[in-house]
Design a protein around this motif. Sequence first.
Motif, PDB file in Angstrom:
ATOM      1  N   THR A 201       0.850  -1.187   0.000  1.00  0.00           N
ATOM      2  CA  THR A 201       0.000   0.000   0.000  1.00  0.00           C
ATOM      3  C   THR A 201       0.885   1.236   0.000  1.00  0.00           C
ATOM      4  OG1 THR A 201      -1.835  -1.075   1.158  1.00  0.00           O
ATOM      5  CG2 THR A 201      -1.720   1.321   1.285  1.00  0.00           C
ATOM      6  N   LEU A 202       0.517   2.199  -0.851  1.00  0.00           N
ATOM      7  CA  LEU A 202       1.177   3.498  -0.900  1.00  0.00           C
ATOM      8  C   LEU A 202       0.175   4.557  -0.457  1.00  0.00           C
ATOM      9  CD1 LEU A 202       3.342   5.608  -1.840  1.00  0.00           C
ATOM     10  CD2 LEU A 202       2.299   5.454  -4.122  1.00  0.00           C
ATOM     11  N   LEU A 203       0.533   5.323   0.553  1.00  0.00           N
ATOM     12  CA  LEU A 203      -0.296   6.426   1.042  1.00  0.00           C
ATOM     13  C   LEU A 203       0.544   7.699   1.000  1.00  0.00           C
ATOM     14  CD1 LEU A 203      -2.612   6.471   4.176  1.00  0.00           C
ATOM     15  CD2 LEU A 203      -1.017   8.351   3.730  1.00  0.00           C
ATOM     16  N   VAL A 204      -0.001   8.754   0.420  1.00  0.00           N
ATOM     17  CA  VAL A 204       0.690  10.042   0.374  1.00  0.00           C
ATOM     18  C   VAL A 204      -0.193  11.082   1.049  1.00  0.00           C
ATOM     19  CG1 VAL A 204       1.773  11.795  -1.072  1.00  0.00           C
ATOM     20  CG2 VAL A 204       1.780   9.396  -1.821  1.00  0.00           C
ATOM     21  N   VAL A 205       0.347  11.762   2.046  1.00  0.00           N
ATOM     22  CA  VAL A 205      -0.391  12.810   2.765  1.00  0.00           C
ATOM     23  C   VAL A 205      -0.418  14.061   1.893  1.00  0.00           C
ATOM     24  CG1 VAL A 205      -0.527  14.169   4.887  1.00  0.00           C
ATOM     25  CG2 VAL A 205       0.432  11.845   4.944  1.00  0.00           C
ATOM     26  N   LEU A 206      -1.618  14.584   1.617  1.00  0.00           N
ATOM     27  CA  LEU A 206      -1.768  15.686   0.663  1.00  0.00           C
ATOM     28  C   LEU A 206      -1.933  17.060   1.305  1.00  0.00           C
ATOM     29  CD1 LEU A 206      -4.135  14.043  -1.996  1.00  0.00           C
ATOM     30  CD2 LEU A 206      -1.626  14.155  -1.985  1.00  0.00           C
ATOM     31  N   ASN A 207      -2.217  17.120   2.606  1.00  0.00           N
ATOM     32  CA  ASN A 207      -2.382  18.435   3.232  1.00  0.00           C
ATOM     33  C   ASN A 207      -2.121  18.341   4.727  1.00  0.00           C
ATOM     34  OD1 ASN A 207      -4.738  17.115   4.074  1.00  0.00           O
ATOM     35  ND2 ASN A 207      -5.908  19.024   4.118  1.00  0.00           N
ATOM     36  N   ASP A 208      -2.029  19.520   5.344  1.00  0.00           N
ATOM     37  CA  ASP A 208      -1.800  19.603   6.794  1.00  0.00           C
ATOM     38  C   ASP A 208      -2.891  20.405   7.498  1.00  0.00           C
ATOM     39  OD1 ASP A 208       0.754  18.257   6.890  1.00  0.00           O
ATOM     40  OD2 ASP A 208       1.636  20.037   5.976  1.00  0.00           O
ATOM     41  N   SER A 209      -3.932  20.799   6.784  1.00  0.00           N
ATOM     42  CA  SER A 209      -4.925  21.727   7.335  1.00  0.00           C
ATOM     43  C   SER A 209      -6.020  21.001   8.116  1.00  0.00           C
ATOM     44  CB  SER A 209      -5.543  22.558   6.204  1.00  0.00           C
ATOM     45  OG  SER A 209      -6.101  21.711   5.220  1.00  0.00           O
ATOM     46  N   PHE A 210      -5.616  20.252   9.120  1.00  0.00           N
ATOM     47  CA  PHE A 210      -6.574  19.537   9.967  1.00  0.00           C
ATOM     48  C   PHE A 210      -5.916  19.253  11.312  1.00  0.00           C
ATOM     49  CE2 PHE A 210      -4.119  16.419   7.644  1.00  0.00           C
ATOM     50  CZ  PHE A 210      -3.769  15.486   8.608  1.00  0.00           C
ATOM     51  N   THR A 260     -10.435  16.080  14.124  1.00  0.00           N
ATOM     52  CA  THR A 260     -11.244  16.883  15.041  1.00  0.00           C
ATOM     53  C   THR A 260     -11.577  18.261  14.482  1.00  0.00           C
ATOM     54  OG1 THR A 260      -9.213  17.598  16.155  1.00  0.00           O
ATOM     55  CG2 THR A 260     -10.369  15.687  17.071  1.00  0.00           C
ATOM     56  N   SER A 261     -10.827  18.704  13.489  1.00  0.00           N
ATOM     57  CA  SER A 261     -11.140  19.969  12.820  1.00  0.00           C
ATOM     58  C   SER A 261     -10.458  19.982  11.457  1.00  0.00           C
ATOM     59  CB  SER A 261     -10.675  21.174  13.649  1.00  0.00           C
ATOM     60  OG  SER A 261      -9.263  21.206  13.743  1.00  0.00           O
ATOM     61  N   GLY A 262     -10.968  20.823  10.565  1.00  0.00           N
ATOM     62  CA  GLY A 262     -10.377  20.936   9.242  1.00  0.00           C
ATOM     63  C   GLY A 262     -10.812  19.817   8.311  1.00  0.00           C
ATOM     64  N   GLN A 263      -9.955  19.499   7.369  1.00  0.00           N
ATOM     65  CA  GLN A 263     -10.252  18.486   6.363  1.00  0.00           C
ATOM     66  C   GLN A 263      -8.952  17.792   5.965  1.00  0.00           C
ATOM     67  OE1 GLN A 263     -11.519  19.609   2.206  1.00  0.00           O
ATOM     68  NE2 GLN A 263     -13.479  18.777   2.922  1.00  0.00           N
ATOM     69  N   ARG A 264      -8.936  16.480   6.081  1.00  0.00           N
ATOM     70  CA  ARG A 264      -7.732  15.715   5.761  1.00  0.00           C
ATOM     71  C   ARG A 264      -7.865  15.099   4.368  1.00  0.00           C
ATOM     72  NH1 ARG A 264      -5.855   9.808   7.745  1.00  0.00           N
ATOM     73  NH2 ARG A 264      -3.610   9.979   7.368  1.00  0.00           N
ATOM     74  N   SER A 265      -6.778  15.153   3.595  1.00  0.00           N
ATOM     75  CA  SER A 265      -6.782  14.628   2.239  1.00  0.00           C
ATOM     76  C   SER A 265      -5.564  13.725   2.046  1.00  0.00           C
ATOM     77  CB  SER A 265      -6.749  15.791   1.233  1.00  0.00           C
ATOM     78  OG  SER A 265      -6.702  15.319  -0.087  1.00  0.00           O
ATOM     79  N   ILE A 266      -5.797  12.504   1.538  1.00  0.00           N
ATOM     80  CA  ILE A 266      -4.693  11.582   1.277  1.00  0.00           C
ATOM     81  C   ILE A 266      -4.890  10.905  -0.080  1.00  0.00           C
ATOM     82  CG2 ILE A 266      -4.266  11.094   3.734  1.00  0.00           C
ATOM     83  CD1 ILE A 266      -5.661   8.359   3.269  1.00  0.00           C
TER      84      ILE A 266
END
Length: 283
Positions: A201-210, A260-266
Amino acid sequence: MLQDSTYSKRKEASGQGWREHFVNQLAASKTQSVGEAVSQCLSYVTLSNFASVDEMQILHQAAMDVKIQSSNSNLQENTNDGTHVMGATVAAHHNCTRYSVEQLLNSNAKAISALFLHRLLRFLDGSSHWEEEGEEEVCEPIEEIMLELGRMVFGHADWTDSTVKWYTEPDHTGTLHPEPKVNIYDVGGFFKKHEDGMDMTLLVVLNDSFAGGGTAFYCHHDDDNDGESVSKLPDRVERAESGTAIIWGAYMKHMGLPITSGQRSIFVGSFDLEENVENESNV
């Protein structure tokens, strides 16, 4: 040869732009290599600065465009929001929408997805790496370490001339949607504990705004298959910064923790690498 009780336990390995992380500290430290530990679901590997800012933004925005279009169409359930069928229940995830790159996202997102796979395979064949200031040196060349990791995870050595088979899952209508996907987690969103069942499995974190979130990992010998989100404390939690890639093996239990807040994107995709075997019947 290892002696029964006199061998030295190894530490987490690291190199230029990559680092191993033990999930089962005791068992992983007794393995002989990164490849052995990852293939036995005792550790995972992070690759720093795997994705550029532009690549992350393009993938995230492509998924958001589809999300907004679906919302504007007053769809109660997105056709792309399928249930993960590998050992998960119907309620496999909450406040998490999943967008198949190949079926739902734009051509730029598709190109970046293909680039991510190419970048990963070049790293695993030892022909590419990421520079990271202050990184410790390793005791063997990266080629040897990563080639062994690839051999042990994929089961063969010639993965550069192999066929990629992505994990595919159905949505609520029965339509099949292949990974890789971009997952968007809204507040309270999580993905329950599960195994992917593919070679890697490959997972790439796309943002930090959460806030909150992260990927929780569990020792593979844990027999808790109830899928509950809080049934057992994780053995390790990875909260990597944006642009970081995480790779792990087939039966590593993991979950996406609630934000708990914001929006996570992966960006995430599980795949097998099937060796191309020539037909020698006419030889």
